[in-house]
Design a protein around this motif. Structure first.
Motif, PDB file in Angstrom:
ATOM      1  N   SER A  18      54.333  78.154  35.713  1.00 31.52           N
ATOM      2  CA  SER A  18      52.988  77.426  35.723  1.00 31.52           C
ATOM      3  C   SER A  18      52.097  78.249  34.882  1.00 31.52           C
ATOM      4  O   SER A  18      51.432  77.563  34.084  1.00 31.52           O
ATOM      5  N   LEU A  48      45.638  80.310  39.570  1.00 30.99           N
ATOM      6  CA  LEU A  48      46.513  81.118  39.136  1.00 30.99           C
ATOM      7  C   LEU A  48      46.185  81.739  37.688  1.00 30.99           C
ATOM      8  O   LEU A  48      46.683  82.946  37.746  1.00 30.99           O
ATOM      9  N   PHE A 106      51.767  80.402  45.442  1.00 26.72           N
ATOM     10  CA  PHE A 106      52.450  80.655  44.138  1.00 26.72           C
ATOM     11  C   PHE A 106      53.648  81.537  44.406  1.00 26.72           C
ATOM     12  O   PHE A 106      53.272  82.453  45.385  1.00 26.72           O
ATOM     13  N   GLN A 107      54.450  81.803  43.399  1.00 18.24           N
ATOM     14  CA  GLN A 107      55.600  82.585  43.555  1.00 18.24           C
ATOM     15  C   GLN A 107      55.380  83.585  42.261  1.00 18.24           C
ATOM     16  O   GLN A 107      55.411  83.011  41.048  1.00 18.24           O
ATOM     17  N   GLU A 156      46.050  75.725  39.073  1.00 17.76           N
ATOM     18  CA  GLU A 156      46.514  76.133  37.879  1.00 17.76           C
ATOM     19  C   GLU A 156      45.223  77.355  37.509  1.00 17.76           C
ATOM     20  O   GLU A 156      45.466  78.387  36.939  1.00 17.76           O
ATOM     21  N   LYS A 170      54.733  80.774  39.204  1.00 15.04           N
ATOM     22  CA  LYS A 170      54.879  79.333  39.439  1.00 15.04           C
ATOM     23  C   LYS A 170      54.082  78.885  40.731  1.00 15.04           C
ATOM     24  O   LYS A 170      54.182  79.624  41.713  1.00 15.04           O
ATOM     25  N   ILE A 171      53.567  77.754  40.588  1.00 20.23           N
ATOM     26  CA  ILE A 171      52.865  77.174  41.745  1.00 20.23           C
ATOM     27  C   ILE A 171      53.789  76.411  42.479  1.00 20.23           C
ATOM     28  O   ILE A 171      54.514  75.593  42.131  1.00 20.23           O
TER      29      ILE A 171
END
Length: 404
Positions: free
Chosen positions: A126, A189, A105-106, A186, A98-99
């Motif tokens: 995300s 990621l 991000f995580q 996005e 997730k951003i």
């Protein structure tokens, strides 16, 4: 045919072609399937060419969200298993992140997490990676061991289960269809997900080759609209890939240099086909492009594995990919396109200095016909120098300071 005429007429031709091909089954993507023993993919060896063909009949049941329209408006109501809130319609994920800010991000579910017990559904995400529900590759190394010890092989008709896996990288919880609709975080990621899953599959027993690709639009092989990429890992090295690897090894052994590095240096010196460059990346139209309007991007510095790129280079690449998508969609509105990632295969022999990762990006505005299929020699109707000129004009309109 002139390049301007080709581009201007691309969309009407595609629309006409779509109507005539509407009844034909689509070739790609995922959604629900059965998982019976008969669904296992089988690979058969062509004794004349030495090529392996993967047979996965169950993939013929894939849905087709495009119908006669290659690009459906994002506002259209669709039944999409990739959208937020539909996580229960896909298999348990293999990687989720997730951003939490533009530059951070995580990872909510890392690669290598315990998959014996399916993780609890993650609704706030995300980018997520899930197994393909209509996989072309299903068997594990253990399955292959059992298969090899029990089957009888005819000298001319050899077959085997295909070791590996088939995954989908879902690039946004929102129902977007193209990279151009994704935010830069996005896209970055998405590239991180590429790296993580490449690392995972590169370390699995028996894996020789990993294909990572993106199809957008029905003519590019897509059947689902939602923006996503696919990864297919297998124990079989395609002949064409092995031939490329051998040419790279021979060049490095003969010259002491990486072939891709030498090509980049030569292209930068000639400046005829360079479209854009940054401190870390070079985007160009290759001298002998196999397809019209093909773009290739790679690093100036030698890197063999894509998953070794730094976060800084990934940030640079995310921006370049978004720009490239914008150029293409400006030149050929609504065109389908493919993006292919080439990285050093796990089964490649030789030292790492012979291999150099690259990413290729091209619209589907031409048709492969009889001569190409019979000879494996492509006919390209657009010279790369003309393609470069068109892309450069798009780059200049976007930002004159970033043009070569």
């Amino acid at each position: 045919m002139r390049i301007s005429t080709l581009i201007e007429n691309a969309s009407p031709r595609l629309a006409k072609r779509n109507k005539t091909q509407a009844a034909l089954p689509r070739r790609d993507e995922i959604t629900p399937q059965s998982t019976g023993a008969n669904d296992c993919a089988e690979s058969r060896l062509n004794p004349i060419t030495g090529d392996w063909t993967i047979f996965a009949p169950h993939r013929g049941a894939r849905p087709d969200q495009f119908g006669t329209d290659q690009r459906v408006p994002a506002t259209s109501k669709v039944d999409c298993p990739f959208c937020a809130g539909e996580e229960h319609t896909t298999p348990p994920p293999t990687w989720v992140a997730k951003i939490i800010a533009d530059d951070s991000f995580q990872v909510l579910l890392p690669s290598g997490a315990d998959t014996a017990t399916p993780p609890a559904p993650i609704s706030d995400w995300s980018v997520r990676v899930v197994p393909n529900k209509f996989p072309a590759v299903t068997a594990t190394a253990e399955d292959a061991d059992e298969n090899a010890s029990s089957k009888r092989v005819h000298p001319l008709f050899q077959n085997s289960k295909v070791i590996g896996g088939h995954e989908v990288i879902i690039e946004s919880p929102n129902h977007v269809q193209s990279i151009s609709e994704l935010d830069l975080p996005e896209i970055k990621l998405m590239l991180v997900a590429y790296q993580q899953r490449l690392k995972h599959w590169r370390n699995q027993r028996g894996i020789q080759y990993i294909s990572l690709f993106k199809n957008v639009g029905g003519d590019a092989g897509a059947s689902l609209q939602h923006s996503h990429s696919q990864l297919l890992a297998t124990d079989q090295m395609p002949n064409s890939v092995e031939n490329i690897n051998e040419r790279m090894r021979s060049h490095q052994a003969r010259t002491g240099c990486c072939l891709q590095c030498d090509i980049i240096r030569a292209e930068l010196k000639q400046k005829q086909r360079i479209v854009a460059q940054t401190n870390s990346l070079v985007a160009y139209c290759p001298y002998a492009s196999r397809l019209p309007m093909l773009l290739r991007v790679t690093t100036r510095d030698h890197v063999d594995h894509f998953d070794l790129l730094s976060f800084e280079v990934l940030d640079d690449l995310a921006r370049m990919i978004k720009r490239m998508t914008g150029w293409l969609e400006s030149l050929v509105p609504n065109a389908s396109y493919n993006m292919l990632l080439h990285t050093r295969p796990p089964g490649a022999h030789g030292n790492s200095e012979a291999f150099h990762w690259s990413l290729e990006f091209f619209p589907r505005i031409s048709r492969i016909a009889g001569f190409e299929w019979s000879s494996q020699c492509m006919i390209n109707t657009v010279l790369p120098e003309l393609a470069t000129e068109k892309y450069r004009k798009c780059a200049a309109a976007e930002n004159p300071r970033l043009v070569l």
